[in-house]
Scaffold this motif. Sequence first.
Motif, short mmCIF file in Angstrom:
data_model
loop_
_atom_site.label_atom_id
_atom_site.label_comp_id
_atom_site.label_asym_id
_atom_site.label_seq_id
_atom_site.Cartn_x
_atom_site.Cartn_y
_atom_site.Cartn_z
N LEU A 46 -3.04 12.35 3.90
CA LEU A 46 -4.26 11.60 4.24
C LEU A 46 -4.09 10.13 3.88
O LEU A 46 -4.45 9.24 4.66
N ALA A 47 -3.49 9.86 2.69
CA ALA A 47 -3.28 8.48 2.27
C ALA A 47 -2.41 7.74 3.27
O ALA A 47 -2.71 6.61 3.68
N GLU B 259 -4.60 -2.00 12.31
CA GLU B 259 -5.70 -2.95 12.40
C GLU B 259 -5.29 -4.36 11.98
O GLU B 259 -5.66 -5.35 12.62
N TYR B 260 -4.54 -4.47 10.88
CA TYR B 260 -4.27 -5.78 10.30
C TYR B 260 -2.82 -6.22 10.42
O TYR B 260 -2.49 -7.35 10.07
N LEU C 118 0.82 -1.22 0.00
CA LEU C 118 0.00 0.00 0.00
C LEU C 118 0.85 1.26 0.00
O LEU C 118 0.49 2.26 -0.62
N VAL D 247 0.98 4.41 -2.81
CA VAL D 247 0.96 5.86 -2.58
C VAL D 247 2.11 6.53 -3.31
O VAL D 247 1.95 7.61 -3.89
N ARG E 154 -3.53 3.43 9.70
CA ARG E 154 -4.66 2.81 10.39
C ARG E 154 -4.87 1.36 9.92
O ARG E 154 -5.15 0.48 10.72
N VAL E 155 -4.70 1.15 8.61
CA VAL E 155 -4.81 -0.22 8.09
C VAL E 155 -3.76 -1.10 8.75
O VAL E 155 -4.03 -2.23 9.17
N LEU F 244 -4.22 6.89 6.42
CA LEU F 244 -5.09 5.73 6.24
C LEU F 244 -4.28 4.43 6.23
O LEU F 244 -4.70 3.42 6.81
N VAL F 245 -3.07 4.48 5.59
CA VAL F 245 -2.22 3.29 5.59
C VAL F 245 -1.84 2.93 7.02
O VAL F 245 -1.85 1.75 7.40
N LEU G 112 -3.23 15.28 0.02
CA LEU G 112 -3.70 13.94 -0.34
C LEU G 112 -2.74 12.87 0.15
O LEU G 112 -3.16 11.85 0.69
N THR G 113 -1.42 13.13 -0.04
CA THR G 113 -0.44 12.15 0.40
C THR G 113 -0.51 11.93 1.89
O THR G 113 -0.47 10.79 2.37
#
Lengths: 129, 496
Positions: A102-103, A113-114, A41, A45, A109-110, A106-107, A99-100
């Motif tokens: 924010l991306a 979580e995982y 991911l 980006v 947070r992923v 999000l990465v 944008l970068t």
Amino acid sequence: MSAMEIVAPALVDVFVARYYHVTFMVLVAVGLYILIDSKNLVKKVIGLNIFQMSVFLFFITAAYQDGAGPALIEEGGGPYANPLPHVLILTAIVVGVSLTSLALALVVRVYEEYGTVHEDRVEEVMADE
Amino acid sequence: MSDFGFLLAVVILIPIAAATLPLIASLRYEKVGWHIAAVSLAVNLVLTAVAVRAFFVDGKLRHELGGIPVPHGIELVMDGLSVLVVLLVSVVALAVLVHTRTAGPRSNAFYSAYLLLTGGLLGVSLTGDLFNLYVFIEITGLAAYALIASKGDGKSAYSALKYMLIGTVGASLYLIGVGYAFIATGTLNMVDLSVQFQELGYGDTLVLTSFGFIIAGLAVKTALFPVHTWQPDAYSAAPYGVAGYVSALVSTVSAYVIGRVILTVYTTDFIAANPVITSALVYFGALSIVVGSVLAVTQADVKKMLAYSSVSQFGMIVAAFGIANSAAVFGGVIQLIGHAIMKGALFLGAGILAYKVGAKTVYDYEGISFELPYASAGFATLALALVGVPPAVGFIGKWYVGLGAVQGGYWIVAVVIFGSTLLTLAYVLRLVDRMYFGKPERGAAEAVADGGVSASTKRVTVGMVALVCVAAVVSVVLGPSAAWIESLLRLEEVMG
């Protein structure tokens, strides 16, 4: 005249006189390829960033004119480069940075979580849920 | 020309300025975001109403930002194409707050993004400058990605990331198209571009290239087939309130931009001069109608079903703008508005059913009307309006687009529209039939509770149910008033 004799000079012209346009197209392709092909991911980006940079390059080179200076208008001056594309891209760079960030948020947070940033493994875990 | 032009700048400014307040307020107060959003959006709705009234009385509103004259400055325009979209954004933004008040998310940061999204959407609808449009598209995108992820779990973050990767590529393709248009003409003002394009000739390579990139980029944002893949995941991972808001407005505004670019920037003469491009656009729309409907029929998850149904509806709207005669364009506009109201309210209605009895798939809807009569009635009415049962707005939209398609010689599109109506009926009837004629399987809610999913813990207020019912009434009433609306819009001015 064979087809090669017609095409070859045109190609030479494209690569010599319009190398910046070729660079733009190559960067578009590289960026999109990474974005689509990479399973990581973070690398996706990065691919997106390369793609956006190519668009910036496209605008900036479009404004380039041989021998032109910055548009500080004075008596007997000129030719001037068109400053508008630079201003536009300044705005687009700011958009790109937000944008970068924010991306990447999000990465993160992923990953929290995982425990992975690999696309397939994230989807495996999500399918199990 | 009216004196109310400055209001166009004010209605964009208020939500964007107010978006900073919840974050600043977080330093001292929690959960004031909703109140700030409610007050600023209520004020905004009043100002929008004044501007809309001025449009209906005096005609087109214009405002030059910073007093710099066009084509060098940026202008804001409210005309027959944008007036209903602007009104829709203002009304829906305020209405969805009724739902999120109780159902959440409630954090201050959420309402900052919510206000930013509203400001971005209004900017996209009002601007008359291609680059300014790009900036507003990206503001809209940024806020939408953040809202999709606002559930706070991994799945929503992953869906939001996918949405953002695809959405940013779309916006960048649009920007490349703007670049070619700028190289060809040296201007970014929409009206000025249309004049210059005419002088250059509609067969010019740069003009054609810019059209291709701009439409491709916007198609991604609108979620047309085959670039729709981000949409179902994003909608199903988002909280119901967000899904309702985003599905009602974000794709709608992108589809509006396609209409704006075709009608104002490239004009109907360009469309007439390039039949290959036009028919490609129209048939892509038609393909989207078919594929979206077929995929919707195969879904068990209600949120995904509604999302795929949007793919189909936006296919029809884009095809309408591609056909670009007066009947089709009016059909496209009315379908934009109607779809936004119906789909947004359907998501909110599905949310109520999910909060109360944990109904998430088609099979959970068995006999649900006996338990929740009012919410079910609203949901079923909206669903049937979406199919296009007369006299609802869904019928009027399809009627005008179909009429325009026949007039424009696109018989296949008309056939596809009426064929896809049957498919829509198929997936809607699956739900409505179960809701009203299915056996109420008591224990469904308990089974969910046993599964550890806290589905029925959320409170549902009267206001939330009333909102869905009001939207249902509006979707029915809008249909018969279509002829009156058409006379108000003066779309022939937009089409030149």
